[in-house]
Design a protein around this motif. Structure first.
Motif, PDB file in Angstrom:
ATOM      1  N   GLN A  60       0.837  -1.205   0.000  1.00 20.84           N
ATOM      2  CA  GLN A  60       0.000   0.000   0.000  1.00 20.84           C
ATOM      3  C   GLN A  60       0.870   1.253   0.000  1.00 20.84           C
ATOM      4  N   TYR A  61       1.877   1.253   0.861  1.00 14.22           N
ATOM      5  CA  TYR A  61       2.752   2.423   0.957  1.00 14.22           C
ATOM      6  C   TYR A  61       3.577   2.611  -0.315  1.00 14.22           C
ATOM      7  N   LEU A  62       4.085   1.512  -0.840  1.00 12.80           N
ATOM      8  CA  LEU A  62       5.028   1.576  -1.952  1.00 12.80           C
ATOM      9  C   LEU A  62       4.351   1.785  -3.304  1.00 12.80           C
ATOM     10  N   GLU A  63       3.316   1.005  -3.582  1.00 15.54           N
ATOM     11  CA  GLU A  63       2.784   0.975  -4.942  1.00 15.54           C
ATOM     12  C   GLU A  63       1.816   2.102  -5.277  1.00 15.54           C
ATOM     13  N   THR A  64       1.175   2.696  -4.277  1.00 18.98           N
ATOM     14  CA  THR A  64       0.283   3.815  -4.602  1.00 18.98           C
ATOM     15  C   THR A  64       1.093   5.013  -5.109  1.00 18.98           C
ATOM     16  N   GLY A  65       2.184   5.316  -4.414  1.00 13.76           N
ATOM     17  CA  GLY A  65       3.049   6.404  -4.867  1.00 13.76           C
ATOM     18  C   GLY A  65       3.739   6.078  -6.177  1.00 13.76           C
ATOM     19  N   THR A  66       4.093   4.808  -6.340  1.00 15.76           N
ATOM     20  CA  THR A  66       4.746   4.381  -7.571  1.00 15.76           C
ATOM     21  C   THR A  66       3.816   4.552  -8.768  1.00 15.76           C
ATOM     22  N   ALA A  67       2.550   4.218  -8.593  1.00 12.91           N
ATOM     23  CA  ALA A  67       1.582   4.368  -9.682  1.00 12.91           C
ATOM     24  C   ALA A  67       1.439   5.835 -10.080  1.00 12.91           C
ATOM     25  N   ALA A  68       1.424   6.716  -9.081  1.00 14.69           N
ATOM     26  CA  ALA A  68       1.319   8.151  -9.363  1.00 14.69           C
ATOM     27  C   ALA A  68       2.532   8.637 -10.154  1.00 14.69           C
ATOM     28  N   ALA A  69       3.714   8.194  -9.748  1.00  6.97           N
ATOM     29  CA  ALA A  69       4.937   8.590 -10.452  1.00  6.97           C
ATOM     30  C   ALA A  69       4.960   8.028 -11.869  1.00  6.97           C
ATOM     31  N   ALA A  70       4.467   6.799 -12.022  1.00  8.33           N
ATOM     32  CA  ALA A  70       4.443   6.172 -13.344  1.00  8.33           C
ATOM     33  C   ALA A  70       3.536   6.937 -14.299  1.00  8.33           C
ATOM     34  N   HIS A  85       2.698  -5.137 -12.438  1.00  8.35           N
ATOM     35  CA  HIS A  85       3.140  -4.291 -11.326  1.00  8.35           C
ATOM     36  C   HIS A  85       4.623  -3.928 -11.458  1.00  8.35           C
ATOM     37  N   GLN A  86       5.414  -4.853 -11.972  1.00 11.01           N
ATOM     38  CA  GLN A  86       6.838  -4.588 -12.180  1.00 11.01           C
ATOM     39  C   GLN A  86       7.040  -3.459 -13.195  1.00 11.01           C
ATOM     40  N   THR A  87       6.245  -3.457 -14.253  1.00 13.41           N
ATOM     41  CA  THR A  87       6.375  -2.421 -15.278  1.00 13.41           C
ATOM     42  C   THR A  87       5.985  -1.051 -14.733  1.00 13.41           C
ATOM     43  N   ILE A  88       4.975  -1.018 -13.878  1.00 14.16           N
ATOM     44  CA  ILE A  88       4.592   0.252 -13.254  1.00 14.16           C
ATOM     45  C   ILE A  88       5.757   0.793 -12.434  1.00 14.16           C
ATOM     46  N   LEU A  89       6.404  -0.100 -11.702  1.00 15.68           N
ATOM     47  CA  LEU A  89       7.568   0.300 -10.906  1.00 15.68           C
ATOM     48  C   LEU A  89       8.678   0.842 -11.808  1.00 15.68           C
ATOM     49  N   THR A  90       8.923   0.152 -12.906  1.00 12.61           N
ATOM     50  CA  THR A  90       9.958   0.595 -13.846  1.00 12.61           C
ATOM     51  C   THR A  90       9.595   1.949 -14.451  1.00 12.61           C
ATOM     52  N   ALA A  91       8.309   2.131 -14.748  1.00 13.81           N
ATOM     53  CA  ALA A  91       7.846   3.380 -15.358  1.00 13.81           C
ATOM     54  C   ALA A  91       7.998   4.574 -14.424  1.00 13.81           C
ATOM     55  N   ALA A  92       8.052   4.328 -13.121  1.00 15.85           N
ATOM     56  CA  ALA A  92       8.248   5.422 -12.163  1.00 15.85           C
ATOM     57  C   ALA A  92       9.643   6.023 -12.288  1.00 15.85           C
ATOM     58  N   GLY A 120      -2.029   9.825 -17.932  1.00 18.07           N
ATOM     59  CA  GLY A 120      -1.127  10.689 -17.181  1.00 18.07           C
ATOM     60  C   GLY A 120      -1.739  11.344 -15.966  1.00 18.07           C
ATOM     61  N   ASP A 121      -2.768  10.730 -15.398  1.00 17.36           N
ATOM     62  CA  ASP A 121      -3.445  11.296 -14.228  1.00 17.36           C
ATOM     63  C   ASP A 121      -2.867  10.655 -12.958  1.00 17.36           C
ATOM     64  N   ALA A 122      -1.969  11.369 -12.298  1.00 14.50           N
ATOM     65  CA  ALA A 122      -1.281  10.825 -11.126  1.00 14.50           C
ATOM     66  C   ALA A 122      -2.241  10.536  -9.977  1.00 14.50           C
ATOM     67  N   ASN A 123      -3.181  11.444  -9.724  1.00 13.50           N
ATOM     68  CA  ASN A 123      -4.124  11.246  -8.619  1.00 13.50           C
ATOM     69  C   ASN A 123      -5.010  10.027  -8.852  1.00 13.50           C
ATOM     70  N   GLU A 124      -5.483   9.886 -10.077  1.00  9.73           N
ATOM     71  CA  GLU A 124      -6.336   8.737 -10.387  1.00  9.73           C
ATOM     72  C   GLU A 124      -5.538   7.436 -10.332  1.00  9.73           C
ATOM     73  N   ALA A 125      -4.292   7.490 -10.780  1.00  7.76           N
ATOM     74  CA  ALA A 125      -3.445   6.297 -10.729  1.00  7.76           C
ATOM     75  C   ALA A 125      -3.234   5.863  -9.282  1.00  7.76           C
ATOM     76  N   ARG A 126      -3.004   6.833  -8.410  1.00  6.93           N
ATOM     77  CA  ARG A 126      -2.823   6.529  -6.992  1.00  6.93           C
ATOM     78  C   ARG A 126      -4.102   5.907  -6.410  1.00  6.93           C
ATOM     79  N   THR A 127      -5.244   6.505  -6.747  1.00  7.09           N
ATOM     80  CA  THR A 127      -6.522   6.042  -6.200  1.00  7.09           C
ATOM     81  C   THR A 127      -6.884   4.649  -6.698  1.00  7.09           C
ATOM     82  N   THR A 128      -6.700   4.405  -7.993  1.00 11.41           N
ATOM     83  CA  THR A 128      -7.055   3.091  -8.540  1.00 11.41           C
ATOM     84  C   THR A 128      -6.137   2.000  -8.001  1.00 11.41           C
ATOM     85  N   MET A 129      -4.863   2.328  -7.799  1.00  8.18           N
ATOM     86  CA  MET A 129      -3.949   1.345  -7.213  1.00  8.18           C
ATOM     87  C   MET A 129      -4.337   1.058  -5.770  1.00  8.18           C
TER      88      MET A 129
END
Length: 227
Positions: free
Chosen positions: A103-113, A146-153, A204-213
């Motif tokens: 939860q801590y790691l991937e929500t922020g990662t999705a926003a950055a991606a 999920h790995q690709t999202i991390l890489t995209a960040a 490219g919506d960081a807030n929505e990416a965070r929320t959906t993750m």
């Protein structure tokens, strides 16, 4: 040119024991056979067995109980030098802690991606998403998504953190998938959530990416708590 070093006998024995742990043949709390029995089983001398057991105790895989023998340790978060081995020691409560870390790691990662992703990242995510469509979600495709999202960040420190827990994530995904993905409705729900994450990152919506993750990971955590 430096010569390739062959593994020592005790290292081969240690590898065989940890492989059994990772394969599920050995579990936390199991008592290992005696040194003599292991010596006969592996066809090596007792000294090689003792060295192997000593090496595995040094990395907190085994523990010696005086007067009882040698046992597989339970999972210890403070000792994750060898994540693939640590993953094999995890119990239900350990996986619950791992889901909290996600939860801590991937929500922020999705926003950055969503901000930094490239067309190639989107193509890889889309490919993984396609493989997840159906009544059974492919484990490798789910992890790759999920790995690709991390890489995209595009953050090397986040990548290092992910690498530390990636083996444990794979173990958790495998264990939960056996139960969840037999349910067609759950499979469809998780695919829908992954698609929502992808679409948010695509536009490219960081807030929505965070929320959906966050929504997706809450679903995973809720289902895990019900097991």
């Amino acid at each position: 040119m430096e010569k390739i070093q062959r593994k020592k006998m005790y290292e081969e024995v240690a590898d065989r024991i940890t492989q059994r742990l990772e394969d599920g043949q050995l579990k936390p709390g199991d008592r290992l056979p005696s040194v003599e029995a292991l010596s006969k089983e592996f066809g090596v001398g007792r000294s090689a067995i003792r060295e192997a057991l000593s090496a595995l105790r040094a990395i907190n895989v085994l523990e010696m109980k005086h007067g009882e023998g040698t046992y597989i340790r339970t999972f210890q978060p403070q000792h994750m030098t060898f994540p693939s081995v640590s993953a094999s020691l995890m119990k239900k409560e350990d996986i619950a802690h791992l889901l909290e870390v996600r939860q801590y790691l991937e929500t922020g990662t999705a926003a950055a991606a969503a901000i930094r992703r490239t067309p190639d990242h989107l193509a890889e995510m889309k490919q993984s998403l396609a493989l997840m469509k159906g009544t059974v979600i492919e484990e490798a495709a789910d992890f790759a998504f999920h790995q690709t999202i991390l890489t995209a960040a595009q953050n090397p420190l986040l990548q290092q953190l992910w690498n530390t827990i990636s083996d444990m994530l794979k173990r958790a995904m495998r264990d939960t998938r056996r139960i969840w993905f037999e349910q067609e409705t759950m499979s469809a729900q998780l695919h829908k959530e992954h698609k929502a994450i992808y679409l948010a990152i695509e536009k490219g919506d960081a807030n929505e990416a965070r929320t959906t993750m966050e929504t997706h990971l809450r679903t995973v955590q809720r289902q895990w708590n019900e097991i």
